[in-house]
Each structure stands twice: as C-alpha cells, then as structure tokens.
Write a protein that holds these residues in place. Sequence first.
Motif, PDB file in Angstrom:
ATOM      1  N   GLY A 126      23.971  39.096  65.794  1.00 34.31           N
ATOM      2  CA  GLY A 126      23.490  38.832  64.449  1.00 34.31           C
ATOM      3  C   GLY A 126      22.086  39.365  64.178  1.00 34.31           C
ATOM      4  N   HIS A 127      21.466  40.053  65.166  1.00 33.29           N
ATOM      5  CA  HIS A 127      20.114  40.576  64.973  1.00 33.29           C
ATOM      6  C   HIS A 127      20.156  41.882  64.170  1.00 33.29           C
ATOM      7  CE1 HIS A 127      18.745  37.540  67.723  1.00 33.29           C
ATOM      8  NE2 HIS A 127      19.449  38.044  68.741  1.00 33.29           N
ATOM      9  N   ILE A 128      19.133  42.087  63.358  1.00 33.27           N
ATOM     10  CA  ILE A 128      18.994  43.336  62.617  1.00 33.27           C
ATOM     11  C   ILE A 128      18.374  44.373  63.552  1.00 33.27           C
ATOM     12  CG2 ILE A 128      17.886  44.486  60.662  1.00 33.27           C
ATOM     13  CD1 ILE A 128      18.050  41.911  59.118  1.00 33.27           C
ATOM     14  N   VAL A 129      19.098  45.494  63.763  1.00 37.55           N
ATOM     15  CA  VAL A 129      18.677  46.506  64.733  1.00 37.55           C
ATOM     16  C   VAL A 129      18.840  47.895  64.127  1.00 37.55           C
ATOM     17  CG1 VAL A 129      19.300  45.063  66.720  1.00 37.55           C
ATOM     18  CG2 VAL A 129      20.993  46.643  65.744  1.00 37.55           C
ATOM     19  N   THR A 130      18.247  48.895  64.808  1.00 40.97           N
ATOM     20  CA  THR A 130      18.448  50.285  64.407  1.00 40.97           C
ATOM     21  C   THR A 130      19.828  50.742  64.853  1.00 40.97           C
ATOM     22  OG1 THR A 130      17.584  51.228  66.465  1.00 40.97           O
ATOM     23  CG2 THR A 130      15.977  50.669  64.753  1.00 40.97           C
ATOM     24  N   VAL A 131      20.194  51.972  64.490  1.00 44.64           N
ATOM     25  CA  VAL A 131      21.503  52.494  64.882  1.00 44.64           C
ATOM     26  C   VAL A 131      21.596  52.682  66.395  1.00 44.64           C
ATOM     27  CG1 VAL A 131      21.971  53.601  62.675  1.00 44.64           C
ATOM     28  CG2 VAL A 131      20.695  54.839  64.420  1.00 44.64           C
ATOM     29  N   ASP A 132      20.438  52.718  67.082  1.00 47.71           N
ATOM     30  CA  ASP A 132      20.429  52.807  68.544  1.00 47.71           C
ATOM     31  C   ASP A 132      20.353  51.434  69.201  1.00 47.71           C
ATOM     32  OD1 ASP A 132      20.508  55.637  68.796  1.00 47.71           O
ATOM     33  OD2 ASP A 132      18.411  55.718  68.168  1.00 47.71           O
ATOM     34  N   GLY A 133      20.367  50.370  68.403  1.00 50.38           N
ATOM     35  CA  GLY A 133      20.353  49.024  68.952  1.00 50.38           C
ATOM     36  C   GLY A 133      18.978  48.444  69.197  1.00 50.38           C
ATOM     37  N   TYR A 134      17.895  49.115  68.768  1.00 46.59           N
ATOM     38  CA  TYR A 134      16.543  48.594  68.958  1.00 46.59           C
ATOM     39  C   TYR A 134      16.240  47.577  67.847  1.00 46.59           C
ATOM     40  CZ  TYR A 134      16.213  52.883  71.725  1.00 46.59           C
ATOM     41  OH  TYR A 134      16.447  53.891  72.641  1.00 46.59           O
ATOM     42  N   PRO A 135      15.778  46.378  68.218  1.00 44.02           N
ATOM     43  CA  PRO A 135      15.584  45.326  67.216  1.00 44.02           C
ATOM     44  C   PRO A 135      14.381  45.578  66.308  1.00 44.02           C
ATOM     45  CG  PRO A 135      14.894  44.557  69.374  1.00 44.02           C
ATOM     46  CD  PRO A 135      15.524  45.897  69.589  1.00 44.02           C
ATOM     47  N   LEU A 136      14.532  45.171  65.072  1.00 41.53           N
ATOM     48  CA  LEU A 136      13.436  45.179  64.112  1.00 41.53           C
ATOM     49  C   LEU A 136      12.426  44.118  64.511  1.00 41.53           C
ATOM     50  CD1 LEU A 136      12.361  46.228  61.327  1.00 41.53           C
ATOM     51  CD2 LEU A 136      13.703  44.381  60.280  1.00 41.53           C
ATOM     52  N   GLU A 137      11.133  44.435  64.338  1.00 40.00           N
ATOM     53  CA  GLU A 137      10.071  43.509  64.724  1.00 40.00           C
ATOM     54  C   GLU A 137       9.306  43.059  63.477  1.00 40.00           C
ATOM     55  OE1 GLU A 137       5.891  43.918  67.165  1.00 40.00           O
ATOM     56  OE2 GLU A 137       7.627  45.013  67.931  1.00 40.00           O
ATOM     57  N   PRO A 138       9.113  41.735  63.267  1.00 36.68           N
ATOM     58  CA  PRO A 138       9.602  40.607  64.069  1.00 36.68           C
ATOM     59  C   PRO A 138      11.112  40.449  63.927  1.00 36.68           C
ATOM     60  CG  PRO A 138       8.564  39.821  62.061  1.00 36.68           C
ATOM     61  CD  PRO A 138       8.317  41.297  62.096  1.00 36.68           C
ATOM     62  N   GLY A 139      11.726  39.901  64.982  1.00 33.72           N
ATOM     63  CA  GLY A 139      13.176  39.775  65.019  1.00 33.72           C
ATOM     64  C   GLY A 139      13.729  38.902  63.915  1.00 33.72           C
ATOM     65  N   ILE A 140      14.845  39.348  63.341  1.00 36.85           N
ATOM     66  CA  ILE A 140      15.524  38.592  62.288  1.00 36.85           C
ATOM     67  C   ILE A 140      16.983  38.449  62.683  1.00 36.85           C
ATOM     68  CG2 ILE A 140      16.208  38.554  59.868  1.00 36.85           C
ATOM     69  CD1 ILE A 140      13.718  40.184  59.243  1.00 36.85           C
ATOM     70  N   SER A 141      17.472  37.218  62.708  1.00 35.35           N
ATOM     71  CA  SER A 141      18.857  36.931  63.073  1.00 35.35           C
ATOM     72  C   SER A 141      19.607  36.405  61.855  1.00 35.35           C
ATOM     73  CB  SER A 141      18.915  35.906  64.210  1.00 35.35           C
ATOM     74  OG  SER A 141      20.249  35.639  64.587  1.00 35.35           O
ATOM     75  N   VAL A 142      20.712  37.051  61.542  1.00 36.39           N
ATOM     76  CA  VAL A 142      21.529  36.655  60.391  1.00 36.39           C
ATOM     77  C   VAL A 142      22.648  35.738  60.868  1.00 36.39           C
ATOM     78  CG1 VAL A 142      22.982  37.490  58.504  1.00 36.39           C
ATOM     79  CG2 VAL A 142      21.018  38.853  59.269  1.00 36.39           C
ATOM     80  N   PRO A 143      22.805  34.550  60.278  1.00 34.91           N
ATOM     81  CA  PRO A 143      23.879  33.630  60.691  1.00 34.91           C
ATOM     82  C   PRO A 143      25.258  34.291  60.592  1.00 34.91           C
ATOM     83  CG  PRO A 143      22.318  32.513  59.245  1.00 34.91           C
ATOM     84  CD  PRO A 143      21.958  33.967  59.219  1.00 34.91           C
ATOM     85  N   ASN A 144      26.118  33.965  61.531  1.00 33.77           N
ATOM     86  CA  ASN A 144      27.447  34.576  61.557  1.00 33.77           C
ATOM     87  C   ASN A 144      28.275  34.231  60.319  1.00 33.77           C
ATOM     88  OD1 ASN A 144      26.920  35.718  64.063  1.00 33.77           O
ATOM     89  ND2 ASN A 144      27.732  33.967  65.193  1.00 33.77           N
ATOM     90  N   ASN A 145      28.022  33.066  59.735  1.00 30.36           N
ATOM     91  CA  ASN A 145      28.831  32.643  58.586  1.00 30.36           C
ATOM     92  C   ASN A 145      28.178  32.999  57.249  1.00 30.36           C
ATOM     93  OD1 ASN A 145      26.712  30.855  58.888  1.00 30.36           O
ATOM     94  ND2 ASN A 145      27.928  29.026  58.348  1.00 30.36           N
ATOM     95  N   ALA A 146      27.155  33.843  57.266  1.00 30.66           N
ATOM     96  CA  ALA A 146      26.491  34.228  56.018  1.00 30.66           C
ATOM     97  C   ALA A 146      27.434  35.057  55.158  1.00 30.66           C
ATOM     98  CB  ALA A 146      25.227  35.008  56.314  1.00 30.66           C
ATOM     99  N   THR A 147      27.503  34.703  53.891  1.00 27.76           N
ATOM    100  CA  THR A 147      28.387  35.432  52.966  1.00 27.76           C
ATOM    101  C   THR A 147      27.685  36.624  52.318  1.00 27.76           C
ATOM    102  OG1 THR A 147      27.781  33.900  51.174  1.00 27.76           O
ATOM    103  CG2 THR A 147      29.752  33.373  52.483  1.00 27.76           C
ATOM    104  N   SER A 148      26.373  36.582  52.250  1.00 27.07           N
ATOM    105  CA  SER A 148      25.621  37.710  51.703  1.00 27.07           C
ATOM    106  C   SER A 148      24.178  37.632  52.183  1.00 27.07           C
ATOM    107  CB  SER A 148      25.660  37.712  50.168  1.00 27.07           C
ATOM    108  OG  SER A 148      24.981  36.580  49.642  1.00 27.07           O
TER     109      SER A 148
END
Length: 262
Positions: A126-148
């Motif tokens: 659920g983390h926001i990352v680049t296309v290579d999988g590197y996380p955005l800083e500061p880390g942001i995690s999107v809940p799995n059940n988020a509708t938008s």
Amino acid sequence: MRALHTAATGMKAQELTVEVISNNIANMRTTGFKRQRAEFQDMLYEHQRRAGTQNSQQGNLLPVGISIGSGVKPAATSRVMSQGNVLPTEKDYDIAIRGEGFFRITMPDGRTAYTRDGSFERNAEGHIVTVDGYPLEPGISVPNNATSVTISAAGVVQATLPNQTAPQTIGQIQLARFVNKAGLESIGDNLFMETAASGQATTTTPGTEGAGTLLQKNLEQSNVTAVSEISDLIAAQRAYEMNARIISAADQMLQSTSQMMR
C-alpha cells in the motif's frame, strides 16, 4: 601546422555537441527529463605581439597585438531546469509539479534522491513508490480498502474509506528545493543526487517558500523542444564540416610546402 590541431579540437567539440543533442532527442518522451546543453571555452593563446607593449622603433604603445589561439575545449554539459508541459493521464498516483521543487525518494542504501518524475504507483503493502519500487519520502501508506485517493495542490493526501463520508488524511507530500538545481548529479532512472555544487536540500510544503504546487492525475513532460534540437544539430554538423575542411586545406598546404622544398 597549428591549424591541424586547432581544427581537430573543433571537431571533437562538435562531436560532444551531437552526443548531447542525441541524448536530449532520445529522452523527448521521458517524464520530467531536463535537457542538457554543451558549453565550451577557448584554449590557451600564443602571444606573438602583446597589446600594450612598447614599440621598440618609436616608443609608442601598441593598441593591439598578435595572439593565436589553440582551439576549443569542453567546459560543461549544463542541465536546463525549465518547466516542461503538464499533460493529464487520468491515473490517481500520477503527480505533476507546477513550479519549483523535487520529489524526495528513498534509495535502497538509505540515501535520498530527487526527481521531477511523478509517475508513482502503489505497491503490495500500500506504499506510494516509484516505478522501480523506491518509496516516496516521507512514506505514505494507502489503506487497502480505500475507494479513492485525492492529492491536493498543497500535497495533502486523503483517502475515502467505506462507510465514511469525509475523507481521511493519510499523508503529506513534501518538496525539496536547491540553491543551484543545475548542480544536481544525474544518476539515471530520472533521479538526481545532491552535490556540493547544488547545495543542501531545503524541504518545504508545496505552495510555500517558493515551492511549486502539485497536480494530481497529471505528469510533467520533458522540456526538450524538437525544433530547437534539430536546429542545433544542423549547426553542429555544419561546424564539424567546416573544421574538417580546415584540416583538409592545412594538409594540402603542408604537401605543397613539402614539394617546394624538394
């Protein structure tokens, strides 16, 4: 003959120009790419008659002298950090920066890299990352059940959850600014690293302290202009050809001199 060496340096300089232009054109469709420009300096001069020296015959100061240059040398391949066009993509995690600033990216070795490429994704955790999988800083995690997910111009990330009418704030995107952004070191993958020339990064909220604002579902395109690059390519090709003709002419002069001395 000095002209042979001088023209050779000119040909090498134009080779570098063509290489820089080819890289710019190759990256015309690269998100957030900043074009480069080759810059040159003239080389040392041989002063056969210095301006300002005294004329031995009459005692007058010479207003001009005789100086012969030895060619050209590469000085820099500076990067032009102007804003690229912003185009819509309709993807929730695509973010464009309108104005100054860079996204901060955490590298695998713990260092922080910087990018204008806002084509982010959400990984399995659920983390926001680049296309290579590197996380955005500061880390942001999107809940799995988020509708938008919505991202404001100020970088506030909000998610709408089931059975909730008001969105929930889940993170804040920050931007980094540099005193000399052209001094950043490009490491590929649309990433830059801080250097002594760029100065230390100043982290701020989008829209404050001179930083740009964010635009969700959009991406910044390359700032390469096809017409300008093709024009520069033609000019470089002509300069290369003229230097080649100088070498040919100097060679013919040397041959003529050699024949006359026989």
